[in-house]
Design a protein around this motif. Sequence first.
Motif, PDB file in Angstrom:
ATOM      1  N   TRP A  30     -50.331 -34.897  -3.951  1.00 47.80           N
ATOM      2  CA  TRP A  30     -50.331 -36.153  -4.682  1.00 47.80           C
ATOM      3  C   TRP A  30     -51.156 -37.200  -3.924  1.00 47.80           C
ATOM      4  O   TRP A  30     -51.191 -37.211  -2.689  1.00 47.80           O
ATOM      5  N   ASP A  56     -53.063 -36.303  -9.480  1.00 45.46           N
ATOM      6  CA  ASP A  56     -52.310 -37.452  -9.959  1.00 45.46           C
ATOM      7  C   ASP A  56     -51.095 -37.098 -10.792  1.00 45.46           C
ATOM      8  O   ASP A  56     -50.349 -37.991 -11.196  1.00 45.46           O
ATOM      9  N   SER A  57     -50.887 -35.810 -11.092  1.00 46.37           N
ATOM     10  CA  SER A  57     -49.699 -35.422 -11.846  1.00 46.37           C
ATOM     11  C   SER A  57     -49.436 -33.938 -11.662  1.00 46.37           C
ATOM     12  O   SER A  57     -50.341 -33.177 -11.299  1.00 46.37           O
ATOM     13  N   ILE A 162     -45.615 -45.193 -15.097  1.00 44.78           N
ATOM     14  CA  ILE A 162     -46.285 -44.031 -14.524  1.00 44.78           C
ATOM     15  C   ILE A 162     -46.448 -42.953 -15.609  1.00 44.78           C
ATOM     16  O   ILE A 162     -45.496 -42.640 -16.309  1.00 44.78           O
ATOM     17  N   GLU A 164     -46.143 -39.895 -15.942  1.00 42.04           N
ATOM     18  CA  GLU A 164     -45.547 -38.622 -15.531  1.00 42.04           C
ATOM     19  C   GLU A 164     -44.494 -38.259 -16.568  1.00 42.04           C
ATOM     20  O   GLU A 164     -43.405 -38.844 -16.605  1.00 42.04           O
ATOM     21  N   ASP A 207     -50.394 -45.970 -15.579  1.00 40.47           N
ATOM     22  CA  ASP A 207     -51.275 -45.724 -14.443  1.00 40.47           C
ATOM     23  C   ASP A 207     -50.427 -45.307 -13.242  1.00 40.47           C
ATOM     24  O   ASP A 207     -49.247 -45.606 -13.154  1.00 40.47           O
ATOM     25  N   TYR A 208     -51.062 -44.605 -12.299  1.00 36.18           N
ATOM     26  CA  TYR A 208     -50.369 -44.104 -11.110  1.00 36.18           C
ATOM     27  C   TYR A 208     -50.512 -45.031  -9.909  1.00 36.18           C
ATOM     28  O   TYR A 208     -49.544 -45.537  -9.380  1.00 36.18           O
ATOM     29  N   TYR A 224     -41.276 -46.731 -11.924  1.00 36.27           N
ATOM     30  CA  TYR A 224     -41.970 -46.398 -10.677  1.00 36.27           C
ATOM     31  C   TYR A 224     -41.036 -45.588  -9.782  1.00 36.27           C
ATOM     32  O   TYR A 224     -39.819 -45.538  -9.991  1.00 36.27           O
TER      33      TYR A 224
END
Length: 343
Positions: A30, A56-57, A162, A164, A207-208, A224
Amino acid sequence: MKNTLAVSLAALLASAGFAQAQGVVNLYNWGNYTHPELLERFTAETGIQVNLTDFDSNDTALARIRQGGHGFDLVVPSNTYVQTWVDEGLVQPLDPEIVTDRDNIAPQWVDVDFDPGREYSVPWAWGTTGVIVNTSVYGGDVNDLDLILDPPEELRGRINVIPEMSDVMSMAIYHAGGDSSCTTDMDVLRQVRDNLMAAKPHWLALDYGTVDSYAAGDLDAGIYWNGASMRVRLQNEDFAYGYPRTGYPIWMDNLMVLADAQNTENAMRFVNFVLQPENAALISNFARYANGITGSEEYMDEVMREAPEINVPEELVAAGRFGQACPQEINDIHAQIWTELLQ
């Protein structure tokens, strides 16, 4: 003589190339999650250079490795994805001759459902997913997912989520009354879809990498992770982390060796390296998450020990739920909702 010299030179070059290949290990992890000092310390101890590439995921990492030809040796998936990596033959069992220190894993993280007996993985870090809020903008209860799903006026247009899927879907399912992130209750899943779609117009982004954006005041609330939220607070004390009373995910990211690793022995050595308490503490001191390694606490920064992002309030402990790997038919429904949300 000339031919003999050429053969000898070719053999020497081949040997040198082999030695160079054995002097590296390629880590796929990550983003903004790996302490540079951890890699420097490993190289200083072993002579093995660590090449780090970010993802990123979980879905990004899985898709990249499935394609093949990636060149990575190590990967760090979350617990809900570990069984998929194992079932698809993408990772290999840990070598007990090299990974000799699995006894350092804290007892509660050894015989885990996603990797019983830790045959394939070791802990990297674990934490929770909750809500982050700028308390100078919003002064109410921070332990409430409605801050994101039905935000007050002062937070609208200032929210980041996020992207995810497993985290966001789990929280939305708990909020809608589901007793499990893998619920088959279609009424709950329809409510989740409606709640997310109604909330999205009030969000600024999905967004991450937003630690700096929160700290600078460009964002005021969001879904988050606890460690990232702590990093925000240490830069801007106006921010607080909340544990939604309706339920929040508990997760663990895990270090694994890829089945097609080109530097398998080096990868196994790196796995054993992060099992040392002083090295695991580096992971925590950088990313601000707990790590699952016994004895690492004494090497952690003092600021970690009483941090509200790490220590869940007693009355909210029961609301935390460890993530599950859902059946494919449930994953497909989640993916349909998620795809619509991202459009």
